[in-house]
Structure formats: C-alpha cells, structure tokens
Motif scaffolding. Structure first.
Motif, PDB file in Angstrom:
ATOM      1  N   GLU A   1      38.563  42.617  28.275  1.00  0.00           N
ATOM      2  CA  GLU A   1      39.811  42.011  27.791  1.00  0.00           C
ATOM      3  C   GLU A   1      40.806  41.773  28.923  1.00  0.00           C
ATOM      4  N   ASP A   2      40.873  42.697  29.873  1.00  0.00           N
ATOM      5  CA  ASP A   2      41.816  42.541  30.979  1.00  0.00           C
ATOM      6  C   ASP A   2      41.491  41.308  31.818  1.00  0.00           C
ATOM      7  N   VAL A   3      40.201  41.033  31.975  1.00  0.00           N
ATOM      8  CA  VAL A   3      39.802  39.857  32.737  1.00  0.00           C
ATOM      9  C   VAL A   3      40.159  38.586  31.983  1.00  0.00           C
ATOM     10  N   ALA A   4      39.846  38.540  30.692  1.00  0.00           N
ATOM     11  CA  ALA A   4      40.170  37.359  29.886  1.00  0.00           C
ATOM     12  C   ALA A   4      41.677  37.112  29.866  1.00  0.00           C
ATOM     13  N   LYS A   5      42.448  38.192  29.788  1.00  0.00           N
ATOM     14  CA  LYS A   5      43.904  38.065  29.792  1.00  0.00           C
ATOM     15  C   LYS A   5      44.386  37.503  31.131  1.00  0.00           C
ATOM     16  N   ALA A   6      43.826  37.999  32.231  1.00  0.00           N
ATOM     17  CA  ALA A   6      44.203  37.511  33.559  1.00  0.00           C
ATOM     18  C   ALA A   6      43.852  36.037  33.719  1.00  0.00           C
ATOM     19  N   VAL A   7      42.732  35.624  33.136  1.00  0.00           N
ATOM     20  CA  VAL A   7      42.335  34.213  33.201  1.00  0.00           C
ATOM     21  C   VAL A   7      43.347  33.347  32.457  1.00  0.00           C
ATOM     22  N   LEU A   8      43.793  33.779  31.292  1.00  0.00           N
ATOM     23  CA  LEU A   8      44.775  33.009  30.526  1.00  0.00           C
ATOM     24  C   LEU A   8      46.103  32.910  31.282  1.00  0.00           C
ATOM     25  N   VAL A   9      46.510  34.005  31.903  1.00  0.00           N
ATOM     26  CA  VAL A   9      47.735  33.975  32.719  1.00  0.00           C
ATOM     27  C   VAL A   9      47.585  32.970  33.861  1.00  0.00           C
ATOM     28  N   ALA A  10      46.421  32.996  34.506  1.00  0.00           N
ATOM     29  CA  ALA A  10      46.178  32.056  35.606  1.00  0.00           C
ATOM     30  C   ALA A  10      46.150  30.614  35.116  1.00  0.00           C
ATOM     31  N   LEU A  11      45.621  30.390  33.918  1.00  0.00           N
ATOM     32  CA  LEU A  11      45.573  29.037  33.359  1.00  0.00           C
ATOM     33  C   LEU A  11      46.976  28.524  33.028  1.00  0.00           C
ATOM     34  N   ILE A  12      47.848  29.416  32.577  1.00  0.00           N
ATOM     35  CA  ILE A  12      49.244  29.030  32.354  1.00  0.00           C
ATOM     36  C   ILE A  12      49.861  28.564  33.666  1.00  0.00           C
ATOM     37  N   GLY A  13      49.627  29.321  34.730  1.00  0.00           N
ATOM     38  CA  GLY A  13      50.147  28.936  36.044  1.00  0.00           C
ATOM     39  C   GLY A  13      49.544  27.644  36.549  1.00  0.00           C
ATOM     40  N   LEU A  14      48.250  27.469  36.333  1.00  0.00           N
ATOM     41  CA  LEU A  14      47.571  26.257  36.807  1.00  0.00           C
ATOM     42  C   LEU A  14      48.125  25.008  36.123  1.00  0.00           C
ATOM     43  N   HIS A  15      48.277  25.065  34.801  1.00  0.00           N
ATOM     44  CA  HIS A  15      48.782  23.880  34.097  1.00  0.00           C
ATOM     45  C   HIS A  15      50.259  23.638  34.404  1.00  0.00           C
ATOM     46  N   SER A  16      51.001  24.695  34.693  1.00  0.00           N
ATOM     47  CA  SER A  16      52.385  24.514  35.133  1.00  0.00           C
ATOM     48  C   SER A  16      52.421  23.796  36.481  1.00  0.00           C
ATOM     49  N   ASP A  17      51.536  24.203  37.385  1.00  0.00           N
ATOM     50  CA  ASP A  17      51.453  23.536  38.690  1.00  0.00           C
ATOM     51  C   ASP A  17      51.050  22.075  38.530  1.00  0.00           C
ATOM     52  N   TYR A  18      50.122  21.820  37.618  1.00  0.00           N
ATOM     53  CA  TYR A  18      49.685  20.434  37.386  1.00  0.00           C
ATOM     54  C   TYR A  18      50.837  19.589  36.839  1.00  0.00           C
ATOM     55  N   ASP A  19      51.614  20.132  35.919  1.00  0.00           N
ATOM     56  CA  ASP A  19      52.740  19.383  35.362  1.00  0.00           C
ATOM     57  C   ASP A  19      53.771  19.063  36.441  1.00  0.00           C
ATOM     58  N   ARG A  20      54.003  20.022  37.338  1.00  0.00           N
ATOM     59  CA  ARG A  20      54.941  19.761  38.440  1.00  0.00           C
ATOM     60  C   ARG A  20      54.397  18.687  39.378  1.00  0.00           C
ATOM     61  N   LEU A  21      53.101  18.746  39.649  1.00  0.00           N
ATOM     62  CA  LEU A  21      52.491  17.736  40.510  1.00  0.00           C
ATOM     63  C   LEU A  21      52.558  16.365  39.860  1.00  0.00           C
ATOM     64  N   ALA A  22      52.324  16.293  38.552  1.00  0.00           N
ATOM     65  CA  ALA A  22      52.400  15.011  37.852  1.00  0.00           C
ATOM     66  C   ALA A  22      53.792  14.404  37.972  1.00  0.00           C
ATOM     67  N   ALA A  23      54.821  15.261  37.901  1.00  0.00           N
ATOM     68  CA  ALA A  23      56.188  14.771  38.044  1.00  0.00           C
ATOM     69  C   ALA A  23      56.430  14.237  39.455  1.00  0.00           C
ATOM     70  N   GLU A  24      55.872  14.896  40.460  1.00  0.00           N
ATOM     71  CA  GLU A  24      56.027  14.430  41.841  1.00  0.00           C
ATOM     72  C   GLU A  24      55.296  13.107  42.060  1.00  0.00           C
ATOM     73  N   VAL A  25      54.105  12.989  41.495  1.00  0.00           N
ATOM     74  CA  VAL A  25      53.351  11.737  41.640  1.00  0.00           C
ATOM     75  C   VAL A  25      54.098  10.590  40.967  1.00  0.00           C
ATOM     76  N   ALA A  26      54.689  10.860  39.813  1.00  0.00           N
ATOM     77  CA  ALA A  26      55.466   9.830  39.125  1.00  0.00           C
ATOM     78  C   ALA A  26      56.629   9.367  39.991  1.00  0.00           C
ATOM     79  N   LEU A  27      57.172  10.276  40.791  1.00  0.00           N
ATOM     80  CA  LEU A  27      58.304   9.937  41.651  1.00  0.00           C
ATOM     81  C   LEU A  27      57.858   9.262  42.944  1.00  0.00           C
ATOM     82  N   HIS A  28      56.786   9.753  43.543  1.00  0.00           N
ATOM     83  CA  HIS A  28      56.364   9.272  44.860  1.00  0.00           C
ATOM     84  C   HIS A  28      55.339   8.144  44.805  1.00  0.00           C
ATOM     85  N   GLY A  29      54.675   7.942  43.664  1.00  0.00           N
ATOM     86  CA  GLY A  29      53.799   6.793  43.523  1.00  0.00           C
ATOM     87  C   GLY A  29      52.335   7.126  43.330  1.00  0.00           C
TER      88      GLY A  29
END
Length: 216
Positions: free
Chosen positions: A128-156
C-alpha cells in the motif's frame, strides 16, 4: 482482487492523500470535498464488485470530486481521478502531445512521458505504501504537465501559423514563429532573426523598428 475492488482501493488511497493535504492547504475546504467524494466513490465501487459496470454512485461522486478540483487551486489535477476508475473503465490518463517549439520544452515533455511510463507500472503494487507513493508522484507529474502546457501556450507550438505584425506607419512588417522572426520591408525580406522563445510583442515591435538589413 477484481477490477472494482482494485479501483476502490485506488480511490480510497487517493482520498487519504487529499485529506492529508487539506490540513495545511489554503483550499482545505475544497480538498475535504474531494476527499469525501473519493471515499464515496470507493464505497460505491466496493458495493458493485460483482458487476461489470461503473456504478452510478461512484461515477457521480467522482464527477463532484472533479468539479471541486477544477473550481479551486487545490493542486490536484483532474486527470488523476481517472487512475482510480481505470481498472473498471479501461481508460488510463495520457499526456497529449503539446508539440512545443522550444527545445527545452520538448526535453521536459519527453522526461514527463518517460516518468509516466515508469510510474504506471507500479500503480498496482501490493504494498500500500508503494501504491500511495505512486499516486502522490502522479499528482506531481500531472501538475508539472499542466504547467508545461501553459508555458507552451505562451511560448509557441511547433505547428502554429506565423503571427503577422503590421505597423500603422512605414513599410516594414514581420512574421513571427517561435524562435524566429522575419522582418520585411515593402514585401522584401529585410532580416531573419533568431529570437527568444519567450520574446514579448513589445520586443518584436522594437526589432521591427530598429533592425538593420542582414544583407546588402
């Protein structure tokens, strides 16, 4: 463990992660709403363990969780809720191609895709601890992707059409693509310039006025 019980376990883990964040987050109320609905979704999934469909109760609870996440700055990307239902629906979140023009953005997008492939393989770990850590990491990953998408929208994007600049006076015009600016004078190319990907319109107008010909 059948698919419904697997989905219920993911939803329950995600609920615990969100509730823990609610204790210190400025959007604690929204996070508690998300956590409560994730727990309700887990309950609905467990009760439907002997069926082959997504139970309405769980579906509606997840919709409420998604809306709460979208309306406030909770730090919980809405894409992560699909990891809970993936065992039942067969749909796993993906990272749509951003087609960034900036090579640095390309590198970051590739790293996120590689990281997603690595994480997804551990989501069903029995620990369970591993699965929980994976979900936490996935939250961070998709947050990073959303920030990158915003930068791409701005920079082209690499596939975007040139943006035209036409001053009210004079014969100079310009066409801007991410990283590149072509300045014309009377329809003839005056200069072709490599420019920063985050160049501002004000800087482009300045270049149009002041650039000198790059050829005789």
């Amino acid at each position: 463990m059948n698919q419904h019980m697997k989905a219920a376990a993911r939803a329950q883990l995600l609920a615990g992660i969100v509730r823990a964040r609610a204790k210190t987050h400025h959007e604690g109320a929204a996070l508690r709403t998300i956590g409560r609905n994730l727990a309700q979704a887990a309950k609905g999934l467990r009760e439907a363990a002997d069926t082959d469909r997504m139970p309405d109760e769980a579906d509606q609870a997840l919709w409420r969780a998604r809306m709460a996440a979208a309306r406030a700055e909770t730090g919980i990307p809405t894409a992560v809720f699909d990891y809970a239902t993936a065992p039942v629906t067969g749909y796993a979140p993906e990272l749509p191609d951003l087609l960034p023009a900036d090579p640095e953005h390309v590198r970051r997008e590739n790293e996120l895709r590689a990281h997603l492939l690595d994480l997804a393989g551990h989501l069903d770990c029995r620990e369970e601890d591993v699965a929980k850590a994976v979900l936490v990491a996935l939250i961070g990953l998709h947050s990073d992707y959303d920030r990158l998408a915003a930068e791409v929208a701005l920079h082209g994007r690499a596939d975007q059409a040139p943006r035209s600049y036409r001053p009210h006076t004079g014969t100079r015009t310009a066409a801007h693509l991410p990283g590149h600016l072509t300045v014309f004078d009377g329809g003839l190319i005056l200069a072709e310039l490599e420019v920063p990907y985050d160049i501002t319109p004000g800087d482009i107008w300045q270049l149009i006025r002041t650039v000198q010909p790059t050829h005789a």
